[in-house]
Design a protein around this motif. Structure first.
Motif, mmCIF file in Angstrom:
data_model
loop_
_atom_site.group_PDB
_atom_site.id
_atom_site.type_symbol
_atom_site.label_atom_id
_atom_site.label_comp_id
_atom_site.label_asym_id
_atom_site.label_seq_id
_atom_site.Cartn_x
_atom_site.Cartn_y
_atom_site.Cartn_z
ATOM 1 N N LYS A 311 -34.441 -11.924 9.496
ATOM 2 C CA LYS A 311 -34.706 -13.167 10.215
ATOM 3 C C LYS A 311 -34.874 -14.396 9.304
ATOM 4 O O LYS A 311 -34.680 -15.533 9.731
ATOM 5 C CB LYS A 311 -35.985 -12.962 11.053
ATOM 6 C CG LYS A 311 -36.456 -14.163 11.834
ATOM 7 C CD LYS A 311 -35.543 -14.487 12.983
ATOM 8 C CE LYS A 311 -35.976 -15.741 13.734
ATOM 9 N NZ LYS A 311 -34.950 -16.233 14.641
ATOM 10 N N ASP A 314 -32.813 -17.778 9.173
ATOM 11 C CA ASP A 314 -32.991 -18.724 10.286
ATOM 12 C C ASP A 314 -34.315 -19.478 10.143
ATOM 13 O O ASP A 314 -34.405 -20.669 10.453
ATOM 14 C CB ASP A 314 -32.961 -17.947 11.609
ATOM 15 C CG ASP A 314 -32.885 -18.851 12.829
ATOM 16 O OD1 ASP A 314 -31.950 -19.666 12.895
ATOM 17 O OD2 ASP A 314 -33.754 -18.739 13.713
ATOM 18 N N HIS A 318 -34.643 -23.570 10.168
ATOM 19 C CA HIS A 318 -35.475 -24.376 11.073
ATOM 20 C C HIS A 318 -36.435 -25.263 10.290
ATOM 21 O O HIS A 318 -36.835 -26.321 10.748
ATOM 22 C CB HIS A 318 -36.246 -23.481 12.048
ATOM 23 C CG HIS A 318 -35.380 -22.900 13.130
ATOM 24 N ND1 HIS A 318 -34.841 -23.668 14.133
ATOM 25 C CD2 HIS A 318 -34.939 -21.644 13.355
ATOM 26 C CE1 HIS A 318 -34.125 -22.902 14.943
ATOM 27 N NE2 HIS A 318 -34.160 -21.670 14.484
ATOM 28 N N HIS A 354 -25.580 -16.780 14.737
ATOM 29 C CA HIS A 354 -25.207 -18.170 15.036
ATOM 30 C C HIS A 354 -25.338 -18.960 13.752
ATOM 31 O O HIS A 354 -25.865 -18.453 12.765
ATOM 32 C CB HIS A 354 -26.101 -18.790 16.120
ATOM 33 C CG HIS A 354 -27.549 -18.501 15.911
ATOM 34 N ND1 HIS A 354 -28.323 -19.179 14.997
ATOM 35 C CD2 HIS A 354 -28.350 -17.554 16.459
ATOM 36 C CE1 HIS A 354 -29.537 -18.676 15.014
ATOM 37 N NE2 HIS A 354 -29.586 -17.675 15.880
ATOM 38 N N HIS A 363 -30.070 -24.484 16.205
ATOM 39 C CA HIS A 363 -28.824 -23.716 16.281
ATOM 40 C C HIS A 363 -27.685 -24.667 16.646
ATOM 41 O O HIS A 363 -27.861 -25.562 17.453
ATOM 42 C CB HIS A 363 -28.910 -22.631 17.360
ATOM 43 C CG HIS A 363 -30.027 -21.658 17.126
ATOM 44 N ND1 HIS A 363 -30.254 -20.585 17.940
ATOM 45 C CD2 HIS A 363 -30.985 -21.590 16.161
ATOM 46 C CE1 HIS A 363 -31.302 -19.900 17.491
ATOM 47 N NE2 HIS A 363 -31.768 -20.505 16.419
#
Ligand code: ZN
Ligand code: ZN
Length: 439
Positions: A311, A314, A318, A354, A363
């Motif tokens: 994870k 991502d 962010h 993505h 995203h």
């Protein structure tokens, strides 16, 4: 039949843009690729649109699509998937929302959201508030509301009762300094009457829980200590628990999932994969990545298909931190060494669910690079694994819905189009065939 196990590695939000602090490279291009390059030399790469070009996927929808599920008919909402990943057992037909304890301020007849995490209230305090809600706001019009406290401000809300449809909107405005939203019926709802019933219930429950929380002793204490009170439950991702056809039923592959984040564990469970728990796997940058690769290595001997999710890529996107993201990919590359001996006789796919560009922090609908290697594959001449090289790779541009077809072909399980060894229309050779009895 030649047994080729398949390892699907998803680096969440892998795709990105190039940045000056990375010498105009993307985080993937700037990362160390010592071991990734060994896989690249055995395979081919391309670009993938997880859902469709220009459509930014959520993680759960992207994963289900990549795993071969039809979002139009088989996606039942994020709430139950995340709940399952947290170990909550839901019964078929139960409605679940992902929820967060937040802080509001009443201004006139609006509840303005001040903080969406109630000052990152600790887990133990959330549990106390959950207990209070389960006592004081358990029933509305005969319907049962059950809140389950998770880590920090997080919770799941489960609604039980007849004649409800999950097709409603969030009360969470997904922003601060904006009022709490009214829960409404989705325009495309199939059963508007049942959805209206749930929306009305959710609105009554929201107001009731605001009152109960406002009067909570714990919140009085928090206010005295100069902390934000947790005086609202913000919910989103309504869904209904529905049993999906299993991954094995769909693709004929015995599958295992390895993930730290609840949503990804939930995806694995929702499609009936065996979930392999790894201690210290937490979906964060300090996850036990070594332990996850060790588990994957072991699983590749017992399973046809292993899904490994990471994870932190991502997470850094962010946060808007391309250097952190690139460093994490380098750490991933180092740990690939653990499965080094599997490179040649395993089919491996490395991709993202993505694109999450660090400069956007959200995203995007851009495609993600996808790298695939297999014992029997047409290799390409691309130089490194990257967004830009992927655009000239021999895999071309595929969609998320193509992935499982490619997987089955790479593990040499496909049958020629039009071949009918079984009554079910499938694209792989089933392991159970019905033989003619000669009497
Ligand atoms: Zn994701
Ligand atoms: Zn994300």
């Amino acid at each position: 039949m030649n047994r080729v196990p398949f390892l699907l590695i998803i680096l969440d939000g892998l795709g990105d843009h190039s940045y000056s602090e990375l010498n105009d490279k993307t985080p993937l291009e700037a990362a160390s690729q010592k071991n990734i390059s060994k896989i690249k030399n055995l395979g081919a790469q391309g670009l993938m649109d997880p859902i469709a070009p220009g459509v930014p996927p959520s993680s759960d929808t992207a994963h289900l699509q990549i795993l071969g599920y039809d979002l139009a008919t088989e996606y039942f909402g994020r709430g139950p998937i995340e709940a399952m990943g947290e170990g909550i057992e839901l019964k078929e037909g139960e409605i679940a929302f992902r929820a967060d304890f937040g802080t509001i301020k009443l201004v006139g007849d609006k509840a303005i959201v001040i903080d969406r995490r109630a000052g990152r209230i600790p887990t133990e305090e959330t549990r106390q508030l959950v207990e209070l809600l389960n006592k004081e706001a358990r029933f509305i019009d005969g319907y049962e509301f059950k809140v389950v406290g998770l880590t920090e401000h997080r919770a799941t809300v489960i609604v039980r009762g007849e004649d409800l449809s999950y097709e409603v909107t969030d009360n969470d405005p997904h922003n601060v300094n904006v009022p709490v939203l009214e829960c409404q019926v989705r325009e495309e709802a199939k059963d508007k009457e049942k959805a209206k019933r749930l929306a009305d219930l959710m609105n009554k429950w929201t107001i009731k829980t605001m009152k109960v929380l406002e009067g909570a002793e714990l919140n009085e204490r928090r206010k005295k200590e100069g902390k934000l009170p947790a005086n609202v439950v913000l919910f989103r991702g309504a869904g209904v628990m529905k049993k999906l056809p299993t991954f094995y039923e769909k693709h004929g592959l015995k599958a295992a999932g390895i993930a730290g984040g609840a949503l990804y564990k939930g995806v694995a469970k929702a499609v009936g994969m065996d979930l392999i728990e790894v201690q210290g796997a937490n979906g964060m940058p300090d996850t036990n990545i070594e332990g996850k690769f060790e588990a994957a290595k072991k699983a590749l001997s017992n399973y046809d298909f292993v899904f490994l999710h990471l994870k932190a890529t991502d997470y850094y996107s962010h946060k808007g931190d391309p250097i952190g993201k690139s460093k994490f990919i380098s750490k991933f590359d180092d740990n690939l060494l653990i499965i080094d001996e599997k490179f040649k006789d395993t089919a491996i796919m490395i991709t993202g669910d993505h694109t999450t560009p660090c400069d956007r922090g959200l995203h995007s609908g851009e495609p993600v690079p996808v790298l695939i290697s297999a014992p029997s594959i047409r290799r390409d001449n691309t130089k490194i694994f990257s967004e830009r090289e992927a655009s000239v790779g021999s895999l071309g541009r595929i969609r998320g819905s193509d992935v499982m077809k490619i997987v089955l072909d790479m593990v040499e399980r496909t049958v020629e189009f039009g071949t009918r060894p079984s009554p079910r229309l499938i694209t792989y050779m089933p392991s159970e065939l019905k033989f003619l009895k000669i009497s």
